[in-house]
Design an enzyme around this catalytic site. Structure first.
Site, short mmCIF file in Angstrom:
data_model
loop_
_atom_site.label_atom_id
_atom_site.label_comp_id
_atom_site.label_asym_id
_atom_site.label_seq_id
_atom_site.Cartn_x
_atom_site.Cartn_y
_atom_site.Cartn_z
N ASP A 188 -70.71 46.56 -17.40
CA ASP A 188 -70.35 45.81 -18.86
C ASP A 188 -69.61 44.26 -18.35
O ASP A 188 -68.60 44.44 -17.77
CB ASP A 188 -69.25 46.53 -19.64
CG ASP A 188 -69.58 46.20 -21.01
OD1 ASP A 188 -70.01 45.18 -21.44
OD2 ASP A 188 -69.67 47.25 -21.82
N ASP A 220 -71.38 41.68 -23.13
CA ASP A 220 -70.65 41.90 -24.26
C ASP A 220 -70.50 40.51 -25.25
O ASP A 220 -70.45 39.47 -24.46
CB ASP A 220 -69.06 42.00 -23.74
CG ASP A 220 -68.16 42.61 -24.88
OD1 ASP A 220 -68.42 43.62 -25.48
OD2 ASP A 220 -67.01 41.71 -25.17
N GLU A 249 -75.41 42.07 -25.78
CA GLU A 249 -74.94 42.30 -27.30
C GLU A 249 -74.87 41.28 -28.02
O GLU A 249 -74.29 40.24 -27.85
CB GLU A 249 -73.49 43.14 -27.42
CG GLU A 249 -73.03 43.66 -28.34
CD GLU A 249 -71.58 43.72 -28.59
OE1 GLU A 249 -71.20 44.51 -29.25
OE2 GLU A 249 -70.99 43.02 -28.10
N HIS A 279 -69.85 52.97 -28.51
CA HIS A 279 -68.47 52.97 -28.77
C HIS A 279 -67.64 52.19 -29.81
O HIS A 279 -66.63 52.44 -30.15
CB HIS A 279 -67.72 52.77 -27.40
CG HIS A 279 -67.85 51.29 -27.10
ND1 HIS A 279 -69.04 50.67 -26.85
CD2 HIS A 279 -66.95 50.37 -27.20
CE1 HIS A 279 -69.01 49.57 -26.75
NE2 HIS A 279 -67.79 49.15 -26.62
N ASP A 280 -68.60 51.53 -30.59
CA ASP A 280 -67.68 50.64 -31.72
C ASP A 280 -68.23 51.18 -32.98
O ASP A 280 -67.86 50.94 -34.21
CB ASP A 280 -68.35 49.28 -31.56
CG ASP A 280 -67.87 48.41 -30.34
OD1 ASP A 280 -66.61 48.81 -30.00
OD2 ASP A 280 -68.55 47.49 -30.04
O1 TEU Z 1 -67.76 44.41 -29.54
C1 TEU Z 1 -68.39 43.12 -30.17
C2 TEU Z 1 -67.81 43.30 -31.66
O2 TEU Z 1 -68.17 42.35 -32.41
C3 TEU Z 1 -67.10 44.65 -32.24
O3 TEU Z 1 -65.88 44.46 -31.98
C4 TEU Z 1 -67.47 44.69 -33.60
O4 TEU Z 1 -67.17 43.33 -34.12
C5 TEU Z 1 -66.72 45.71 -34.18
O5 TEU Z 1 -66.67 46.82 -33.64
C6 TEU Z 1 -67.24 45.66 -35.71
O6 TEU Z 1 -66.39 45.81 -36.55
C7 TEU Z 1 -67.74 44.24 -28.22
C8 TEU Z 1 -67.31 45.57 -27.79
O7 TEU Z 1 -68.45 46.27 -27.69
C9 TEU Z 1 -66.03 45.92 -28.21
O8 TEU Z 1 -65.63 47.25 -28.07
C10 TEU Z 1 -65.00 45.13 -27.87
O9 TEU Z 1 -63.86 45.34 -28.79
C11 TEU Z 1 -65.37 43.68 -28.41
O10 TEU Z 1 -66.89 43.30 -27.96
C12 TEU Z 1 -64.57 42.72 -27.44
O11 TEU Z 1 -64.77 42.60 -26.39
#
Ligand code: TEU
Length: 542
Positions: A103, A204, A246, A320-321
């Site tokens: 990542d 990311d 992403e 995971h989000d």
């Molecule tokens: O996620 C990007 C992101 O925009 C998410 O935080 C998303 O906005 C949120 O889950 C929706 O409300 C990436 C990663 O996947 C996440 O785990 C990180 O927290 C984020 O970037 C920051 O690195």
């Protein structure tokens, strides 16, 4: 195809598997998953048939955002292991034909990275410009930009009298991609990992790196694609790796800019239209809309069409989000988990499984804010309840769409702590592990695991799944998902009842063939009206 075959398109017939290391497998009893834990489960993953692992961050980090805040890109956080463990993971995975995709979190670093620590030493130090600093405006923040995790995106540094930008937590200062030295340092680090034998990168929030903070343009800014092309030239070119960016801002029209064959950027992006389509356009994910299958299909069909001739899709329900698919789109049942797998994995693109999805793990439900760990949920709880929101109402919303609910430990067995750890897990195990766990799932011949395993193996042996054209059917049917894939005289019909009620309809299709996969009884022919059981899905190859 494996990452170690010479085929530059190996990742099109491979299945990806996301590991959230903190919650996957703990080898030392500290309650936090680790790299030796992952190594111990490689045979399980090989049995599942995956081609590569997207490993969420394991780098040195104070863990303000569970590793998405990196303090040293070239070392491993002690709770996850050592660089030697990482090398062993790469080798052991390779021995099973599995690639490791790291990542790459380079929109921001941790505030504990030595670059940022040095940047804090004053306005004139060389690393100052690795970050984004602005003078106060009228004694306050430079503008009203909000962080994705709540509150202002600007943090004041008293010592220098300037603000720095952090689009996420204040412990995640944004890196300044306009600085060529920063870009060179990132590319060097990427090459260092690639030379160690990894199979690629998941990038990311990569759509944010071209940002123009003064114009308040963050996603998809004019410098984004030039930076990605430069990165490709400096690191990826000539290497047989997979890259997935992403990109919450990606649209079907813009997809080929990233993944088109002449783009010289990435293999594919994770796009989120099928996710955000279900949120309130203004309030976002804390205000989900009622589920609308026709709208969801429209999104998938648009993306399939946009990448029909060129470019490539990623296919995923969860990560995971996001809430767990079987709870979000299904009803938690095994049948709905199997249906979701079939519908997604037989579209055109590279499918990704989020750990636990392959055994039908459901979203955990919490009852108190003290059970949550995620910076996003904890921050928004404080913000929303301070504005008068009922705490229980917030928790109900978080249970539906929060991030922690999909981050509970992998359920390996029905035993203590689901076999995840011998200690106390960093976040509670879902009590339903007594029924839903990998051991039970692996022993069921027609279960969720068997379905995912079949799908991963089928795509290696059936080029129609990888390369066939895609034609949507019954686009306006509110309960049914149906599509056709065609390739070299073959036809694959995929038909699914997305709901928990039986449904009768006429697919207007005549087809005779073999059953490729089915949730219920095998079907080999289509001819006239059809009645499907709740969550029944099948594919016929004719
Ligand atoms: O996620 C990007 C992101 O925009 C998410 O935080 C998303 O906005 C949120 O889950 C929706 O409300 C990436 C990663 O996947 C996440 O785990 C990180 O927290 C984020 O970037 C920051 O690195």
């Amino acid at each position: 195809m494996t990452p170690y075959s010479p085929d530059p398109d190996w990742w099109k017939s491979a299945t990806g598997y996301q590991i959230y290391p903190r919650s996957f497998a703990c080898s030392n009893g500290d309650g936090i998953g680790d790299i030796p834990g992952i190594i111990g489960k490689l045979d399980y993953l090989a049995d599942l048939g995956i081609g590569f692992i997207w490993l969420s961050p394991v780098f040195s980090s104070p863990q303000a955002d569970n590793g998405y805040d990196i303090s040293d890109y070239q070392d491993i956080a002690p709770e996850f292991g050592t660089l030697a463990d990482m090398d062993r993971l790469i080798l052991e995975a390779k021995a099973r034909g599995i690639g490791i995709v790291m990542d790459l979190v380079v929109n921001h670093s941790s505030d504990e990275h030595h670059w940022f620590r040095s940047a804090l030493q004053g306005r004139e130090v060389p690393y100052r410009d690795f970050y984004i600093w602005r003078d106060p405006v009228n004694g306050g923040a430079p503008n009203d930009q909000q962080s994705y995790f709540g509150g202002s995106a600007w943090e004041y540094d008293r010592a220098s009298g300037q603000f720095y930008l952090h689009l996420f937590d204040k412990k995640q200062p944004d890196l300044n991609w306009q600085n060529p030295s920063l870009r060179r340092a990132i590319y060097q680090m990427m090459n260092w990992w690639l030379d160690r034998g990894i199979a690629g990168f998941r990038m990311d929030v990569i759509d944010l790196i071209g940002k123009d903070p003064d114009a308040q343009i963050f996603a998809d800014a004019p410098d984004l694609h030039p930076f990605l092309r430069e990165m490709h030239e400096a690191t990826l070119k000539g290497r047989n790796v997979v890259t997935v960016g992403e990109a919450w801002s990606a649209t079907p029209a813009g997809a080929l800019l990233y993944s088109g064959r002449d783009a010289g950027e990435l293999s594919m992006v994770f796009q989120f239209e099928h996710v955000s389509q279900q949120w309130d356009p203004v309030i976002g994910k804390w205000a989900p809309k009622p589920f609308d299958l026709v709208a969801l299909k429209r999104v998938f069909n648009r993306w399939q069409a946009a990448t029909a001739q060129d470019g490539w899709n990623s296919l995923f329900w969860g990560n995971h989000d996001l809430p767990r698919a079987v709870s979000k789109y299904g009803d938690g049942s095994e049948d709905s988990a199997k249906m979701l797998a079939i519908v997604l994995h037989l579209m055109k693109g590279t499918p990704y499984i989020y750990q636990g999805e392959e055994i039908g793990m459901t979203n955990a439900a919490f009852s108190a804010i003290t059970q949550f760990r995620d910076v996003e949920t904890v921050n928004f709880y404080a913000i929303r309840t301070a504005k008068g929101m009922d705490p229980q109402a917030f928790i109900q919303g978080a249970n539906e769409n929060g991030r922690d609910n999909a981050r509970t430990p992998m359920q390996w067995t029905s035993g203590t702590q689901a076999g995840f750890t011998t200690g106390t897990p960093w976040i509670e195990v879902n009590p339903n592990h007594t029924a839903i766990n990998a051991k039970a799932a692996q022993s069921k011949p027609d279960g969720v695991f068997a379905t995912y395993k079949s799908l991963a193996h089928l795509r290696k042996s059936h080029p129609i799944i990888v390369a066939g054209t895609y034609t949507p059917l019954l686009e306006y049917h509110p309960k049914v998902v149906a599509y056709l894939r065609k390739h070299q005289g073959q036809c694959l019909a995929v038909i699914a009842n997305f709901t928990g009620d039986p449904v009768t309809f006429d697919p207007n299709l005549t087809l005779q063939g073999d059953s490729l996969i089915a949730t219920h009884t095998a079907r080999t022919a289509l001819n006239g009206p059809l009645t499907l059981a709740p969550h029944e899905a099948f594919a016929i190859l004719g």
